[in-house]
Design an enzyme around this catalytic site. Sequence first.
Site, PDB file in Angstrom:
ATOM      1  CD  GLU A 158      -3.091  -0.808   2.237  1.00 15.44           C
ATOM      2  OE1 GLU A 158      -2.804  -0.095   3.214  1.00 15.44           O
ATOM      3  OE2 GLU A 158      -4.141  -1.451   2.155  1.00 15.44           O
TER       4      GLU A 158
ATOM      5  NE  ARG B  29      -5.063   5.163   9.607  1.00 16.45           N
ATOM      6  CZ  ARG B  29      -5.755   4.247   8.915  1.00 16.45           C
ATOM      7  NH1 ARG B  29      -5.668   2.983   9.221  1.00 16.45           N
ATOM      8  NH2 ARG B  29      -6.542   4.613   7.937  1.00 16.45           N
TER       9      ARG B  29
ATOM     10  CG  HIS C 152     -10.265   6.890   6.212  1.00 12.97           C
ATOM     11  ND1 HIS C 152     -11.294   6.022   5.925  1.00 12.97           N
ATOM     12  CD2 HIS C 152      -9.138   6.131   6.272  1.00 12.97           C
ATOM     13  CE1 HIS C 152     -10.811   4.796   5.836  1.00 12.97           C
ATOM     14  NE2 HIS C 152      -9.514   4.829   6.051  1.00 12.97           N
TER      15      HIS C 152
ATOM     16  NE  ARG D 279      -4.833   6.071   3.701  1.00 14.79           N
ATOM     17  CZ  ARG D 279      -5.364   5.160   4.469  1.00 14.79           C
ATOM     18  NH1 ARG D 279      -5.785   5.479   5.662  1.00 14.79           N
ATOM     19  NH2 ARG D 279      -5.491   3.931   4.046  1.00 14.79           N
TER      20      ARG D 279
ATOM     21  CG  HIS E 169      -9.172   6.875   2.068  1.00 13.78           C
ATOM     22  ND1 HIS E 169      -9.123   6.767   0.701  1.00 13.78           N
ATOM     23  CD2 HIS E 169      -8.536   5.793   2.558  1.00 13.78           C
ATOM     24  CE1 HIS E 169      -8.502   5.647   0.380  1.00 13.78           C
ATOM     25  NE2 HIS E 169      -8.125   5.033   1.488  1.00 13.78           N
TER      26      HIS E 169
HETATM   27  C1  LIG Z   1     -14.037   2.297   5.196  1.00 17.39           C
HETATM   28  C2  LIG Z   1     -12.878   2.060   6.111  1.00 17.39           C
HETATM   29  C3  LIG Z   1     -11.808   1.297   5.690  1.00 17.39           C
HETATM   30  C4  LIG Z   1     -10.717   1.074   6.539  1.00 17.39           C
HETATM   31  N1  LIG Z   1      -9.693   0.263   6.121  1.00 17.39           N
HETATM   32  C5  LIG Z   1      -8.692  -0.027   6.994  1.00 17.39           C
HETATM   33  C6  LIG Z   1      -7.678  -0.962   6.647  1.00 17.39           C
HETATM   34  O1  LIG Z   1      -7.693  -1.555   5.571  1.00 17.39           O
HETATM   35  N2  LIG Z   1      -6.697  -1.195   7.551  1.00 17.39           N
HETATM   36  C7  LIG Z   1      -6.650  -0.575   8.764  1.00 17.39           C
HETATM   37  O2  LIG Z   1      -5.717  -0.824   9.546  1.00 17.39           O
HETATM   38  N3  LIG Z   1      -7.612   0.301   9.111  1.00 17.39           N
HETATM   39  C8  LIG Z   1      -8.628   0.575   8.274  1.00 17.39           C
HETATM   40  N4  LIG Z   1      -9.606   1.445   8.650  1.00 17.39           N
HETATM   41  C9  LIG Z   1      -9.583   1.985  10.015  1.00 17.39           C
HETATM   42  C10 LIG Z   1     -10.022   0.887  10.966  1.00 17.39           C
HETATM   43  O3  LIG Z   1     -11.059   0.144  10.382  1.00 17.39           O
HETATM   44  C11 LIG Z   1     -10.502   1.454  12.278  1.00 17.39           C
HETATM   45  O4  LIG Z   1      -9.563   2.366  12.778  1.00 17.39           O
HETATM   46  C12 LIG Z   1     -10.679   0.334  13.287  1.00 17.39           C
HETATM   47  O5  LIG Z   1     -11.555  -0.646  12.752  1.00 17.39           O
HETATM   48  C13 LIG Z   1     -11.214   0.884  14.579  1.00 17.39           C
HETATM   49  O6  LIG Z   1     -11.550  -0.196  15.398  1.00 17.39           O
HETATM   50  P1  LIG Z   1     -12.124   0.107  16.828  1.00 17.39           P
HETATM   51  O7  LIG Z   1     -12.392  -1.217  17.447  1.00 17.39           O
HETATM   52  O8  LIG Z   1     -11.254   1.046  17.532  1.00 17.39           O
HETATM   53  O9  LIG Z   1     -13.503   0.906  16.568  1.00 17.39           O
HETATM   54  P2  LIG Z   1     -14.788   0.544  15.706  1.00 17.39           P
HETATM   55  O10 LIG Z   1     -14.590  -0.634  14.848  1.00 17.39           O
HETATM   56  O11 LIG Z   1     -15.226   1.792  15.039  1.00 17.39           O
HETATM   57  O12 LIG Z   1     -15.845   0.162  16.829  1.00 17.39           O
HETATM   58  C14 LIG Z   1     -16.310   1.116  17.742  1.00 17.39           C
HETATM   59  C15 LIG Z   1     -17.389   0.449  18.591  1.00 17.39           C
HETATM   60  O13 LIG Z   1     -17.738   1.266  19.686  1.00 17.39           O
HETATM   61  C16 LIG Z   1     -19.160   1.279  19.823  1.00 17.39           C
HETATM   62  N5  LIG Z   1     -19.520   2.506  20.541  1.00 17.39           N
HETATM   63  C17 LIG Z   1     -19.193   3.783  20.235  1.00 17.39           C
HETATM   64  N6  LIG Z   1     -19.665   4.632  21.173  1.00 17.39           N
HETATM   65  C18 LIG Z   1     -20.297   3.862  22.108  1.00 17.39           C
HETATM   66  C19 LIG Z   1     -20.987   4.144  23.312  1.00 17.39           C
HETATM   67  N7  LIG Z   1     -21.156   5.388  23.781  1.00 17.39           N
HETATM   68  N8  LIG Z   1     -21.515   3.109  24.004  1.00 17.39           N
HETATM   69  C20 LIG Z   1     -21.406   1.836  23.565  1.00 17.39           C
HETATM   70  N9  LIG Z   1     -20.756   1.509  22.417  1.00 17.39           N
HETATM   71  C21 LIG Z   1     -20.219   2.512  21.707  1.00 17.39           C
HETATM   72  C22 LIG Z   1     -19.639   1.206  18.391  1.00 17.39           C
HETATM   73  O14 LIG Z   1     -21.000   0.834  18.336  1.00 17.39           O
HETATM   74  C23 LIG Z   1     -18.670   0.156  17.853  1.00 17.39           C
HETATM   75  O15 LIG Z   1     -19.102  -1.131  18.212  1.00 17.39           O
HETATM   76  C24 LIG Z   1     -10.702   1.670   7.821  1.00 17.39           C
HETATM   77  C25 LIG Z   1     -11.777   2.453   8.235  1.00 17.39           C
HETATM   78  C26 LIG Z   1     -12.860   2.643   7.404  1.00 17.39           C
HETATM   79  C27 LIG Z   1     -14.001   3.474   7.877  1.00 17.39           C
END
Ligand SMILES: Cc1cc2nc3c(=O)[nH]c(=O)nc-3n(C[C@H](O)[C@H](O)[C@H](O)COP(=O)(O)OP(=O)(O)OC[C@H]3O[C@@H](n4cnc5c(N)ncnc54)[C@H](O)[C@@H]3O)c2cc1C
Length: 528
Positions: free
Chosen positions: A111, A369, A334, A273, A227
């Site tokens: 990438e 990032r 993003h 990016r 992004h």
């Molecule tokens: C389209 C897209 C593509 C991406 N591609 C990549 C990639 O290829 N590689 C990579 O490394 N990263 C990628 N990223 C970034 C990566 O996906 C995210 O940074 C990562 O998934 C975040 O994970 P997380 O567990 O921190 O949060 P999330 O997966 O966003 O989960 C957050 C959780 O918290 C819950 N929540 C929020 N507030 C509350 C509350 N007050 N009470 C209870 N629950 C709550 C939500 O419901 C959810 O379940 C991408 C992001 C996007 C949007």
Amino acid sequence: MNHYDYIIVGSGIAGLYIALLAIKQGSVLILTKGSIEDCNTKYAQGGIAVAMGKDDSPELHFKDTMAAGDGLCDAAAVRILTEEGAECIADLIKFGVPFDTLDGEITLTREAAHTTPRIIHAGGDATGEHIEISLSQKVRSVPIKVLEDCLASEILIEGNRVKGVKALDCRTGLMEEYGCQFLILATGGTGRLFKYTTNSDVVTGDGIALAFEAGAEISDMEFFQFHPTVLRLPGVAPFLISEAVRGEGGILENVDGYRFMPDYTAEAELAPRDIVARSIVYEMRKTGSDRVFLDVTHLPPRLITTRFPHIYRFCRDHGLDITKGLIPVAPAAHYLMGGVKTNTWGETNISGLFAAGETACTGVHGANRLASNSLLESVVFGKRVVERTTSPCHSEEDIPSCHREEQVSQSPEQSEGDEAISYSLPDRHPLSHVPPLNLPNLQSLMWDKVGIIRSGESLAKAASILATWQRSLPQSIDRPSYELNNLVLCARLITEAALLREESRGAHFRTDFPETSSAWQRHIVFKT
Ligand SMILES: Cc1cc2nc3c(=O)[nH]c(=O)nc-3n(C[C@H](O)[C@H](O)[C@H](O)COP(=O)(O)OP(=O)(O)OC[C@H]3O[C@@H](n4cnc5c(N)ncnc54)[C@H](O)[C@@H]3O)c2cc1C
């Protein structure tokens, strides 16, 4: 009050992975405000960066990550990120994540801004979906309690120690308190703040707002990654066209069919990016268009359909065959680099309060990032959270400072931008006329004035409007009102930090301060 050893807020990769490790140590409750699979994780396409290839090493990955971070990475944290990844990938495989393989070896792709192929993926470009499904299935197969439609609304603190969390049952409207020894915020970023975004509806900065109100330090909020290539088709919701498409040879052209990226940087389409996103904005302005095009028609159709089946199918279902036609794209919000400040064990400045995943600011991303480092960060530092909670250190009252001493002795390497300056949110004079506060107005304000290209003038205007809105927030009674209020607070943290930072660095670009300044090689931290 029901009591658990661990309460985890959020069910993306960070929350689920931590829960699966923590259940071996004690009782676990996951609170999640939508269904278990509502999160950003399931949208991740490209994959996870990890130095597993023959020609790769943690050292090379370290260098690429530090370069992307533009002088503000925490070197000790980046060392950990790049050295401890393989072990976490082994856990994910054990939990059922089906990473793509060829002849029994995990396949790697390249990438932008990675010097070598190092991105592992699942289902081609459906990595996040496979991770989310595998981990949530595994969570359901072990005695982890999961409460869906349950929104964490307040962190309960006694002295400087977490006691539990208050949560709203979004189905009944009832408020409940849950006690715990360790509270882990895994609530994701703040992507819904912007008009154009790749993020899920649930990503509204809740964890950052709750932590700030509880007295936690919030760092690096001015660094928000946009992004560069998000599908811009009329009537179609923003859909990410992965970085990996450019990694495999995709070319960017303006509406006149001109390949413009080499005019901006020698790295062309493989530049970081922020550079690609800004170049696209300039090109759109130059040509008076709201999009540019990503061209993969010169690549073998079989490569496109096998490597990017998800993107191929999504576009085809919306009338576009990307093996034959150009993909209209534009940048969108993003990823938030900043968040709840933690040390390298995920600890905040409040005892018993941890943050992991996109909510946390561990220091690995600095000002920008490196693609595919966020899923890696979620698991590497998620694992360390659980390790930390089982360390003898926890019999002591002041856990964070206990850890900090150890961190210093463990990491002789000098960090970049070591200095952090603490601020409180300023009181601003309210404006007499502001647009009504609602989600579309907030998103437009942030996109127009605090987006990819910022200026002191646009930021000051946004800061005044946000401060005025914050004085008359609606009462939080249901999920939308809690989310809106949390978003306004996060918007203030982002905007005030961007206004303070009188330079351009990484993802933060100001037309009135277009150069990087050594005086600003330091972090902006907010605290109540
Ligand atoms: C389209 C897209 C593509 C991406 N591609 C990549 C990639 O290829 N590689 C990579 O490394 N990263 C990628 N990223 C970034 C990566 O996906 C995210 O940074 C990562 O998934 C975040 O994970 P997380 O567990 O921190 O949060 P999330 O997966 O966003 O989960 C957050 C959780 O918290 C819950 N929540 C929020 N507030 C509350 C509350 N007050 N009470 C209870 N629950 C709550 C939500 O419901 C959810 O379940 C991408 C992001 C996007 C949007």
